[in-house]
Write an enzyme that holds these catalytic residues in place. Structure first.
Site, short mmCIF file in Angstrom:
data_model
loop_
_atom_site.label_atom_id
_atom_site.label_comp_id
_atom_site.label_asym_id
_atom_site.label_seq_id
_atom_site.Cartn_x
_atom_site.Cartn_y
_atom_site.Cartn_z
N SER A 279 14.72 2.80 -3.71
CA SER A 279 15.19 1.52 -3.66
C SER A 279 14.30 0.93 -2.42
CB SER A 279 16.67 1.75 -2.85
OG SER A 279 16.93 0.58 -2.47
N CYS B 260 20.37 3.04 6.66
CA CYS B 260 19.07 2.28 6.75
C CYS B 260 18.97 2.05 8.18
CB CYS B 260 19.44 0.97 6.17
SG CYS B 260 17.86 -0.17 6.82
N THR C 223 7.11 4.58 -1.26
CA THR C 223 6.04 3.84 -0.54
C THR C 223 4.74 3.91 -1.47
OG1 THR C 223 6.86 4.14 1.60
CG2 THR C 223 4.56 3.83 1.45
#
Ligand SMILES: Cc1cc2nc3c(=O)[nH]c(=O)nc-3n(C[C@H](O)[C@H](O)[C@H](O)COP(=O)(O)O)c2cc1C
Length: 311
Positions: free
Chosen positions: A21, A135, A272
């Site tokens: 995500s 998060c 990433t």
């Protein structure tokens, strides 16, 4: 011929390589850069009930072995996701996992319910929901829900009742005891665990004496976090909680992915590294098959949880 099929709870993937995500948009952004059909699955950018613009810039900086981001969960919101993004995700071969969140309990439940409803109205397309309670980059609706096992359990229970889709929960590494969190969300009805989100971190520019990230702290991702993620996947797997685990953190190669499988993950997500090499995840599928052949296993599932820790 190596069998890459991966059964993750009730969801069957053609292979265990998913994209993480926030690092792969809603897949359309990558359509010209890679073969989306090759991927086992795509996990979308986190969706909230209403669109969000995210945090002020600078929102990303590089470190020697990874990056720090503080995007602040910018996204198009659930309505635009269902009307503009889901149609493509439905057409591709990769399974679609929708990452979601809210600022409050009610918003989490609203988001899960509206995604479930929208999925049924569209005749399917969403294969599972991934609930982000991890998060580190937002003031409300993130890691504060994911660090207390009691709160995390209550939130999962509330969302469980709002959707019939498989419900995965994405855990934060920013805790002392990840197993306690995993157990709490499993008891509350989660169907899968995604381990891990980013690690709270900061960067400093000595010339300006300013933080490199607008919000001062951000989330560290990339190669630096892989050993930590592996340790946490292994800890959760070893605890025998009984839920499948999706391993995430610094995965760049098939060998990285295989390490997570051996530690106990049933699938993995590439994050990433998509920014450096947008085709890497798709290529990793073939590389994983070649690695299985080299390791003498005919099914990728035979790698899962095979770590030997005997003296
Ligand atoms: C720019 C960026 C945006 C992200 N956005 C989300 C998000 O919306 N929801 C979420 O659960 N994780 C988000 N993440 C976390 C990643 O999905 C992943 O868990 C983390 O980056 C670790 O994996 P990696 O080291 O392979 O990047 C984001 C990460 C990055 C780098």
């Amino acid at each position: 011929m190596i069998d890459l099929t991966t059964h993750f709870g009730t969801v069957t993937f053609a292979n265990p390589v998913l994209t993480a995500s926030g690092t792969f948009g809603y897949a359309g952004e990558f359509a010209e850069l890679t073969d989306l059909d090759k991927l086992g699955g795509v996990v979308t950018k986190g969706i909230s009930p209403r669109p969000r613009f995210g945090n002020p810039t600078p929102r990303m900086c590089e470190t020697a072995c990874g990056m720090i981001n503080s995007i602040g969960l910018e996204n198009v919101g659930v309505d635009a996701f269902l009307s503009d993004k889901l149609p493509l995700l439905k057409r591709i071969g990769a399974k679609c996992i929708v990452n979601f969140f809210g600022e409050t309990f009610d918003e989490y439940v609203e988001c899960a319910a509206r995604l479930d409803e929208g999925n049924r109205a569209a005749g399917g397309g969403i294969d599972a929901l991934e609930m982000n309670i991890s998060c580190p980059n937002v003031k409300k609706g993130g890691v504060e829900f994911g660090t207390d096992p009691v709160v995390a359990g209550q939130l999962v229970r509330a969302c469980r009742g709002a959707t019939q889709l498989p419900l995965w929960v994405k855990l934060t590494p920013n805790v002392t005891d990840i197993v306690a969190l995993a157990r709490a969300v499993a008891d509350a009805g989660a169907d899968g665990l995604s381990v891990i989100n980013t690690i709270t971190a900061m960067g400093i520019d000595v010339r300006t004496r300013r933080p490199r990230i607008g919000t001062v702290f951000g989330g560290l991702s990339g190669p630096a976090i892989k050993p930590i993620a592996l340790r946490m996947v292994y800890q959760v797997a070893r605890a025998g909680i009984g839920l499948p685990i999706c391993g995430i953190g610094g995965i760049r190669t098939a060998e990285d992915a295989a390490e997570f499988l051996v530690a106990g993950a049933t699938a993995v997500q590439v994050g990433t590294h998509n920014f450096t090499d947008p085709d890497a995840a798709a290529r990793m599928v073939d590389e994983l098959a070649a690695l299985c052949a080299e390791l003498g296993v005919s099914r990728v599932a035979d790698l899962v949880g095979t770590l030997d820790v005997s003296g």
